[in-house]
Design a protein around this motif. Structure first.
Motif, PDB file in Angstrom:
ATOM      1  N   PHE A  51       0.847  -1.187   0.000  1.00 37.38           N
ATOM      2  CA  PHE A  51       0.000   0.000   0.000  1.00 37.38           C
ATOM      3  C   PHE A  51       0.880   1.233   0.000  1.00 37.38           C
ATOM      4  N   GLU A  52       0.379   2.272  -0.617  1.00 35.27           N
ATOM      5  CA  GLU A  52       1.004   3.597  -0.594  1.00 35.27           C
ATOM      6  C   GLU A  52      -0.063   4.562  -0.084  1.00 35.27           C
ATOM      7  N   PHE A  53       0.279   5.352   0.920  1.00 35.76           N
ATOM      8  CA  PHE A  53      -0.671   6.286   1.510  1.00 35.76           C
ATOM      9  C   PHE A  53      -0.124   7.702   1.441  1.00 35.76           C
ATOM     10  N   GLU A  54      -1.042   8.644   1.201  1.00 35.10           N
ATOM     11  CA  GLU A  54      -0.648  10.052   1.168  1.00 35.10           C
ATOM     12  C   GLU A  54      -1.838  10.903   1.603  1.00 35.10           C
ATOM     13  N   ARG A  55      -1.628  11.712   2.651  1.00 31.67           N
ATOM     14  CA  ARG A  55      -2.697  12.606   3.101  1.00 31.67           C
ATOM     15  C   ARG A  55      -2.890  13.682   2.039  1.00 31.67           C
ATOM     16  N   GLN A  56      -4.153  13.918   1.669  1.00 32.39           N
ATOM     17  CA  GLN A  56      -4.461  14.861   0.599  1.00 32.39           C
ATOM     18  C   GLN A  56      -4.874  16.231   1.109  1.00 32.39           C
ATOM     19  N   THR A  57      -5.551  16.263   2.213  1.00 34.92           N
ATOM     20  CA  THR A  57      -6.069  17.538   2.703  1.00 34.92           C
ATOM     21  C   THR A  57      -5.903  17.606   4.213  1.00 34.92           C
ATOM     22  N   GLU A  58      -5.976  18.811   4.706  1.00 35.78           N
ATOM     23  CA  GLU A  58      -5.928  18.985   6.147  1.00 35.78           C
ATOM     24  C   GLU A  58      -7.211  18.480   6.797  1.00 35.78           C
ATOM     25  N   GLU A  59      -8.270  18.320   6.018  1.00 31.67           N
ATOM     26  CA  GLU A  59      -9.543  17.843   6.548  1.00 31.67           C
ATOM     27  C   GLU A  59      -9.520  16.351   6.844  1.00 31.67           C
ATOM     28  N   GLY A  60      -8.455  15.661   6.486  1.00 31.78           N
ATOM     29  CA  GLY A  60      -8.351  14.260   6.858  1.00 31.78           C
ATOM     30  C   GLY A  60      -8.577  13.252   5.754  1.00 31.78           C
ATOM     31  N   THR A  61      -8.499  13.660   4.495  1.00 32.01           N
ATOM     32  CA  THR A  61      -8.635  12.709   3.399  1.00 32.01           C
ATOM     33  C   THR A  61      -7.297  12.023   3.159  1.00 32.01           C
ATOM     34  N   LEU A  62      -7.333  10.710   3.081  1.00 30.47           N
ATOM     35  CA  LEU A  62      -6.133   9.923   2.841  1.00 30.47           C
ATOM     36  C   LEU A  62      -6.288   9.233   1.491  1.00 30.47           C
ATOM     37  N   ARG A  63      -5.377   9.520   0.573  1.00 32.67           N
ATOM     38  CA  ARG A  63      -5.387   8.870  -0.736  1.00 32.67           C
ATOM     39  C   ARG A  63      -4.458   7.672  -0.670  1.00 32.67           C
ATOM     40  N   PHE A  64      -4.838   6.600  -1.327  1.00 31.38           N
ATOM     41  CA  PHE A  64      -4.018   5.406  -1.304  1.00 31.38           C
ATOM     42  C   PHE A  64      -3.942   4.780  -2.679  1.00 31.38           C
ATOM     43  N   ASP A  65      -2.932   3.967  -2.834  1.00 32.91           N
ATOM     44  CA  ASP A  65      -2.738   3.140  -4.010  1.00 32.91           C
ATOM     45  C   ASP A  65      -2.299   1.786  -3.474  1.00 32.91           C
ATOM     46  N   LEU A  66      -2.411   0.776  -4.271  1.00 35.05           N
ATOM     47  CA  LEU A  66      -2.038  -0.552  -3.812  1.00 35.05           C
ATOM     48  C   LEU A  66      -1.713  -1.442  -4.985  1.00 35.05           C
ATOM     49  N   SER A  67      -1.030  -2.510  -4.688  1.00 30.92           N
ATOM     50  CA  SER A  67      -0.787  -3.577  -5.656  1.00 30.92           C
ATOM     51  C   SER A  67      -0.843  -4.897  -4.917  1.00 30.92           C
ATOM     52  N   LEU A  68      -1.516  -5.842  -5.523  1.00 33.88           N
ATOM     53  CA  LEU A  68      -1.569  -7.208  -5.028  1.00 33.88           C
ATOM     54  C   LEU A  68      -0.705  -8.042  -5.956  1.00 33.88           C
ATOM     55  N   ARG A  69       0.062  -8.964  -5.404  1.00 36.21           N
ATOM     56  CA  ARG A  69       0.955  -9.796  -6.212  1.00 36.21           C
ATOM     57  C   ARG A  69       0.164 -10.433  -7.353  1.00 36.21           C
ATOM     58  N   PRO A  70       0.709 -10.444  -8.571  1.00 33.84           N
ATOM     59  CA  PRO A  70      -0.041 -10.891  -9.750  1.00 33.84           C
ATOM     60  C   PRO A  70      -0.711 -12.255  -9.606  1.00 33.84           C
ATOM     61  N   ASP A  71      -0.059 -13.217  -8.983  1.00 35.85           N
ATOM     62  CA  ASP A  71      -0.668 -14.546  -8.879  1.00 35.85           C
ATOM     63  C   ASP A  71      -1.818 -14.588  -7.878  1.00 35.85           C
ATOM     64  N   LEU A  72      -2.021 -13.517  -7.116  1.00 36.47           N
ATOM     65  CA  LEU A  72      -3.124 -13.457  -6.161  1.00 36.47           C
ATOM     66  C   LEU A  72      -4.328 -12.690  -6.702  1.00 36.47           C
ATOM     67  N   THR A  73      -4.166 -12.019  -7.848  1.00 36.64           N
ATOM     68  CA  THR A  73      -5.260 -11.231  -8.405  1.00 36.64           C
ATOM     69  C   THR A  73      -6.293 -12.139  -9.062  1.00 36.64           C
ATOM     70  N   GLY A  74      -7.535 -11.670  -9.064  1.00 33.09           N
ATOM     71  CA  GLY A  74      -8.622 -12.423  -9.690  1.00 33.09           C
ATOM     72  C   GLY A  74      -9.018 -13.667  -8.923  1.00 33.09           C
ATOM     73  N   GLU A  75      -8.556 -13.793  -7.679  1.00 31.80           N
ATOM     74  CA  GLU A  75      -8.820 -14.991  -6.869  1.00 31.80           C
ATOM     75  C   GLU A  75      -9.764 -14.708  -5.707  1.00 31.80           C
TER      76      GLU A  75
END
Length: 145
Positions: A51-75
Protein backbone atom coordinates in the motif's frame (compact mmCIF):
# COMPACT_ATOMS: atom_id res chain seq x y z
CA UNK A 1 8.38 -1.74 3.12
CA UNK A 2 12.01 -2.66 2.68
CA UNK A 3 14.26 -2.11 -0.33
CA UNK A 4 14.08 -5.88 -0.98
CA UNK A 5 10.26 -5.70 -1.01
CA UNK A 6 10.43 -2.82 -3.51
CA UNK A 7 12.77 -4.80 -5.79
CA UNK A 8 10.38 -7.78 -5.63
CA UNK A 9 7.42 -5.58 -6.60
CA UNK A 10 9.36 -4.16 -9.54
CA UNK A 11 9.75 -7.72 -10.89
CA UNK A 12 6.02 -8.46 -10.77
CA UNK A 13 4.40 -8.83 -14.20
CA UNK A 14 0.65 -8.75 -14.72
CA UNK A 15 -1.21 -10.27 -17.69
CA UNK A 16 -2.80 -7.89 -20.23
CA UNK A 17 -4.68 -5.63 -19.85
CA UNK A 18 -3.41 -5.33 -16.26
CA UNK A 19 0.20 -5.08 -17.43
CA UNK A 20 -0.22 -1.31 -17.10
CA UNK A 21 0.39 -1.98 -13.39
CA UNK A 22 3.86 -3.40 -13.97
CA UNK A 23 6.33 -1.19 -12.14
CA UNK A 24 8.88 0.27 -14.51
CA UNK A 25 11.67 2.70 -13.74
CA UNK A 26 9.34 5.70 -14.16
CA UNK A 27 7.20 4.40 -11.29
CA UNK A 28 9.87 2.78 -9.22
CA UNK A 29 9.45 2.48 -5.48
CA UNK A 30 11.93 4.00 -3.08
CA UNK A 31 10.73 3.40 0.49
CA UNK A 32 13.91 4.92 1.95
CA UNK A 33 13.31 8.23 0.16
CA UNK A 34 9.78 8.53 1.51
CA UNK A 35 9.61 6.73 4.86
CA UNK A 36 6.11 6.11 6.11
CA UNK A 37 4.50 6.20 2.68
CA UNK A 38 4.89 2.57 1.50
CA UNK A 39 3.86 -0.48 3.50
CA UNK A 40 4.35 -4.13 2.63
CA UNK A 41 1.52 -6.60 3.14
CA UNK A 42 2.56 -10.14 3.93
CA UNK A 43 0.72 -13.43 3.73
CA UNK A 44 2.37 -16.31 5.55
CA UNK A 45 5.69 -14.45 5.61
CA UNK A 46 5.63 -13.82 1.84
CA UNK A 47 5.10 -10.45 0.20
CA UNK A 48 1.47 -10.39 -0.95
CA UNK A 49 1.22 -6.75 -1.94
CA UNK A 50 1.80 -3.22 -0.79
CA UNK A 51 0.00 0.00 0.00
CA UNK A 52 1.00 3.60 -0.59
CA UNK A 53 -0.67 6.29 1.51
CA UNK A 54 -0.65 10.05 1.17
CA UNK A 55 -2.70 12.61 3.10
CA UNK A 56 -4.46 14.86 0.60
CA UNK A 57 -6.07 17.54 2.70
CA UNK A 58 -5.93 18.98 6.15
CA UNK A 59 -9.54 17.84 6.55
CA UNK A 60 -8.35 14.26 6.86
CA UNK A 61 -8.64 12.71 3.40
CA UNK A 62 -6.13 9.92 2.84
CA UNK A 63 -5.39 8.87 -0.74
CA UNK A 64 -4.02 5.41 -1.30
CA UNK A 65 -2.74 3.14 -4.01
CA UNK A 66 -2.04 -0.55 -3.81
CA UNK A 67 -0.79 -3.58 -5.66
CA UNK A 68 -1.57 -7.21 -5.03
CA UNK A 69 0.96 -9.80 -6.21
CA UNK A 70 -0.04 -10.89 -9.75
CA UNK A 71 -0.67 -14.55 -8.88
CA UNK A 72 -3.12 -13.46 -6.16
CA UNK A 73 -5.26 -11.23 -8.40
CA UNK A 74 -8.62 -12.42 -9.69
CA UNK A 75 -8.82 -14.99 -6.87
CA UNK A 76 -11.30 -13.19 -4.60
CA UNK A 77 -8.74 -11.60 -2.26
CA UNK A 78 -9.48 -7.98 -3.20
CA UNK A 79 -12.01 -7.03 -0.53
CA UNK A 80 -10.07 -8.52 2.36
CA UNK A 81 -6.80 -7.06 1.08
CA UNK A 82 -8.20 -3.53 0.72
CA UNK A 83 -10.05 -3.77 4.05
CA UNK A 84 -6.91 -4.87 5.89
CA UNK A 85 -4.91 -2.01 4.39
CA UNK A 86 -7.51 0.57 5.31
CA UNK A 87 -7.82 -0.75 8.88
CA UNK A 88 -4.05 -0.33 9.13
CA UNK A 89 -4.38 3.23 7.77
CA UNK A 90 -7.17 4.09 10.20
CA UNK A 91 -5.00 3.10 13.16
CA UNK A 92 -2.09 5.13 11.83
CA UNK A 93 -3.68 8.29 10.37
CA UNK A 94 -7.23 8.58 11.74
CA UNK A 95 -8.53 9.67 8.34
CA UNK A 96 -12.05 11.01 7.82
CA UNK A 97 -12.27 9.78 4.23
CA UNK A 98 -10.33 7.71 1.73
CA UNK A 99 -9.72 8.23 -1.98
CA UNK A 100 -8.36 5.96 -4.67
CA UNK A 101 -7.96 6.44 -8.43
CA UNK A 102 -9.00 3.39 -10.41
CA UNK A 103 -8.44 2.74 -14.12
CA UNK A 104 -11.88 2.90 -15.72
CA UNK A 105 -11.28 -0.43 -17.51
CA UNK A 106 -10.56 -2.26 -14.24
CA UNK A 107 -14.01 -3.67 -13.46
CA UNK A 108 -12.59 -6.02 -10.83
CA UNK A 109 -11.16 -3.14 -8.78
CA UNK A 110 -14.22 -0.93 -9.28
CA UNK A 111 -16.43 -3.75 -7.99
CA UNK A 112 -14.24 -4.29 -4.92
CA UNK A 113 -14.33 -0.60 -4.00
CA UNK A 114 -18.09 -0.32 -4.56
CA UNK A 115 -18.68 -3.36 -2.32
CA UNK A 116 -16.61 -1.64 0.36
CA UNK A 117 -18.76 1.50 0.19
CA UNK A 118 -16.70 3.68 -2.14
CA UNK A 119 -18.58 5.90 -4.59
CA UNK A 120 -17.31 7.44 -7.82
CA UNK A 121 -16.52 11.13 -7.47
CA UNK A 122 -15.35 12.03 -10.94
CA UNK A 123 -13.61 10.68 -14.00
CA UNK A 124 -10.51 12.34 -15.29
CA UNK A 125 -8.11 11.85 -18.16
CA UNK A 126 -4.51 11.93 -17.02
CA UNK A 127 -1.12 11.01 -18.37
CA UNK A 128 0.78 8.46 -16.30
CA UNK A 129 4.31 7.59 -17.35
CA UNK A 130 3.65 8.35 -21.01
CA UNK A 131 0.32 6.58 -21.31
CA UNK A 132 -3.06 8.26 -21.37
CA UNK A 133 -5.66 6.66 -19.20
CA UNK A 134 -9.12 7.32 -17.87
CA UNK A 135 -9.40 7.12 -14.11
CA UNK A 136 -12.35 7.09 -11.78
CA UNK A 137 -11.77 8.83 -8.48
CA UNK A 138 -13.59 6.92 -5.75
CA UNK A 139 -14.18 8.08 -2.18
CA UNK A 140 -15.42 6.58 1.04
CA UNK A 141 -16.34 8.65 4.08
CA UNK A 142 -15.01 6.76 7.06
CA UNK A 143 -13.21 3.43 7.07
CA UNK A 144 -14.87 0.89 4.77
CA UNK A 145 -15.92 -2.34 6.43
Amino acid sequence: MTAADARAVERWRYPAPYDVYDRRSARSLDPAAEPGRYFAAENKEHLAGFFEFERQTEEGTLRFDLSLRPDLTGEGHGESFVSAGLRFAEDRWDADSYEVEVDSFNDRALTVYERLGFSPVEGQAVSDGGRSAEYVLMRSDGTPE
